[in-house]
Design a protein around this motif. Structure first.
Motif, short mmCIF file in Angstrom:
data_model
loop_
_atom_site.label_atom_id
_atom_site.label_comp_id
_atom_site.label_asym_id
_atom_site.label_seq_id
_atom_site.Cartn_x
_atom_site.Cartn_y
_atom_site.Cartn_z
N PRO A 65 0.83 -1.21 0.00
CA PRO A 65 0.00 0.00 0.00
C PRO A 65 0.87 1.26 0.00
N GLY A 66 0.50 2.21 -0.85
CA GLY A 66 1.27 3.45 -0.96
C GLY A 66 2.30 3.45 -2.06
N ASP A 67 2.62 2.27 -2.61
CA ASP A 67 3.52 2.20 -3.76
C ASP A 67 2.88 2.88 -4.96
N CYS A 68 3.70 3.16 -5.94
CA CYS A 68 3.21 3.80 -7.17
C CYS A 68 3.66 2.98 -8.37
N GLY A 211 -4.30 -0.50 -2.58
CA GLY A 211 -3.88 0.83 -2.20
C GLY A 211 -2.65 1.31 -2.94
N VAL A 212 -2.42 0.75 -4.12
CA VAL A 212 -1.29 1.16 -4.96
C VAL A 212 -1.77 2.22 -5.95
N LYS A 213 -1.03 3.31 -6.05
CA LYS A 213 -1.39 4.37 -6.98
C LYS A 213 -0.91 3.97 -8.38
N GLY A 261 8.72 7.68 1.22
CA GLY A 261 9.55 6.50 1.36
C GLY A 261 8.98 5.25 0.73
N LYS A 262 7.95 5.41 -0.09
CA LYS A 262 7.36 4.27 -0.79
C LYS A 262 8.04 4.10 -2.15
N ARG A 263 7.73 2.98 -2.81
CA ARG A 263 8.46 2.62 -4.02
C ARG A 263 7.76 3.10 -5.30
N ILE A 264 8.60 3.38 -6.30
CA ILE A 264 8.13 3.63 -7.66
C ILE A 264 8.45 2.38 -8.48
N VAL A 305 13.27 5.13 -10.22
CA VAL A 305 12.54 3.86 -10.18
C VAL A 305 13.22 2.89 -9.22
N ASP A 306 12.39 2.22 -8.41
CA ASP A 306 12.90 1.26 -7.42
C ASP A 306 12.79 -0.19 -7.87
N ALA A 307 11.83 -0.49 -8.71
CA ALA A 307 11.62 -1.86 -9.18
C ALA A 307 11.08 -1.81 -10.61
N LEU A 308 11.33 -2.89 -11.35
CA LEU A 308 10.99 -2.90 -12.78
C LEU A 308 10.28 -4.19 -13.15
N LEU A 309 9.11 -4.04 -13.77
CA LEU A 309 8.45 -5.16 -14.43
C LEU A 309 8.74 -5.03 -15.91
N THR A 310 9.29 -6.07 -16.49
CA THR A 310 9.70 -6.00 -17.89
C THR A 310 9.50 -7.37 -18.52
N ASN A 311 9.79 -7.47 -19.81
CA ASN A 311 9.73 -8.76 -20.49
C ASN A 311 11.11 -9.38 -20.54
#
Length: 356
Positions: A65-68, A211-213, A261-264, A305-311
């Motif tokens: 919750p609070g991540d983007c 609760g993720v933006k 302090g939340k993640r992008i 960016v803190d984390a990446l979803l990719t192929n």
């Protein structure tokens, strides 16, 4: 020494050959999954170097919750057309790349050797274009005899969906819908932001309920995303320019999330390139409408960016190289070997990788 040999230490300066691996042709997905949202997902943890074989529907479990979650809302337009050359009536394949200014476009043509400055390319009885220039990359510049609105109306009706060059079949009617994300709103891309292809409405509802933006940006992906890197020295590679927009509201939301302090989390490499290209100083994302030719490769620091979803990407590709800015290159190649061994599906219509 095999393509997958893992070294004990990382070189300070990477070269193109450091991002090679063996990809069996049979693992290159030629079609999407039967239903959107059926893909597998390989989760890699950059801190512990742990790997997990999951499903894209498990993606929500890795959010807090609070991540983007930032996504690209570009829309692929049917950029392939057939025209007839003036006087000879010879058929010419036209691939629209990007609008340069009103009525003027950069294109690729096939056969290129027969299309010269001064030729007319006729699309129907009313619409034609004059070839007015060549490009350094072997393309052409054309000027339409009609308004862009009239031309795009024709393109949307008569054009064919472009597919990446490693998909060896012809485009089919279903590609118009499946080679398009559910977030697609703003026409301008000739290639899909493929990380977004995995999402269906059910998954989006789960993400929002947690609760993720979810925040949009736009980057119109060009054909350069498939262009091979031809130089060993990565500093010498020049990316094709791509247009991007980050709205004031999106920038404000992203910066507020970071302040708390939340993640992008970026849904795809195109999102990373847009956000990182918006920086002036520090780590605050700036509202922007601009072109970017930013090439991201390690050991460059990713500031937003803190984390990446990719192929799962091609060997030696700019997309694979960008992913190595989020995780140790040796571990990334180890994860790719795992994906090959487990017969994951690769490239645009393939499976996903989540880098945490």
């Amino acid at each position: 020494m095999t393509k997958f040999e893992i070294f004990d230490t990382q070189p300070k300066t990477y070269r193109l050959s450091d991002f090679d691996y063996e990809l069996p042709e049979k693992l290159i997905a030629q079609y999407p999954t039967e239903k959107r949202g059926d893909s597998r997902m390989l989760v890699v943890h950059s801190d512990t170097e742990k790997m997990e074989d999951k499903h894209i529907q498990d993606f929500v479990d890795y959010l807090e919750p609070g991540d983007c979650l930032v996504y690209n809302d570009t829309r692929v337009f049917p950029a392939k057309l057939i025209a007839k050359k003036d006087k000879t009536d010879a058929a010419v394949e036209v691939f629209l790349l990007r609008e340069l200014e009103n009525q003027i476009w950069e294109i690729l043509v096939k056969p290129a050797r027969k299309v010269r400055i001064g030729n007319k390319l006729r699309f129907n009885e009313d619409i034609y274009s004059d070839v007015i220039d060549n490009t350094v990359s072997g393309g052409r510049v054309i000027r339409h005899n009609c308004s862009n609105e009239e031309f795009m109306e024709f393109v949307l009706k008569e054009g064919h969906s472009p597919l990446p060059p490693y998909i060896t079949r012809d485009s089919e009617p279903m590609d118009r819908e499946r080679y398009q994300t559910i977030f697609a709103e703003r026409p301008g891309a000739v290639a899909a932001p493929t990380a977004g292809l995995h999402f269906n409405e059910e998954l989006v509802k789960k993400i929002e309920k947690k609760g993720v933006k979810m925040v949009p940006i736009t980057l119109h992906i060009g054909l350069g995303t498939f262009r091979q890197v031809m130089v060993e020295d990565l500093h010498r590679h020049h990316m094709d320019s791509e247009y991007f927009e980050i709205s004031e509201s999106s920038a404000e939301t992203i910066n507020a999330v970071k302040e708390k302090g939340k993640r992008i989390i970026a849904m795809g490499a195109s999102v990373v390139r847009a956000l990182e290209s918006s920086l002036i100083t520090g780590t605050d994302v700036n509202p922007k409408k601009a072109w970017t030719d930013k090439f991201i490769f390690p050991p460059q620091e990713i500031k937003v960016v803190d984390a990446l979803l990719t192929n799962l990407h091609q060997p030696k590709s700019t997309l694979l190289i960008l992913a190595a800015s989020f995780v140790d290159r040796n571990f990334l190649l180890k994860a790719y070997k795992h994906a090959v061994d487990k017969k994951y599906r690769f490239l645009s219509y393939g499976d996903a990788m989540l880098i945490l």
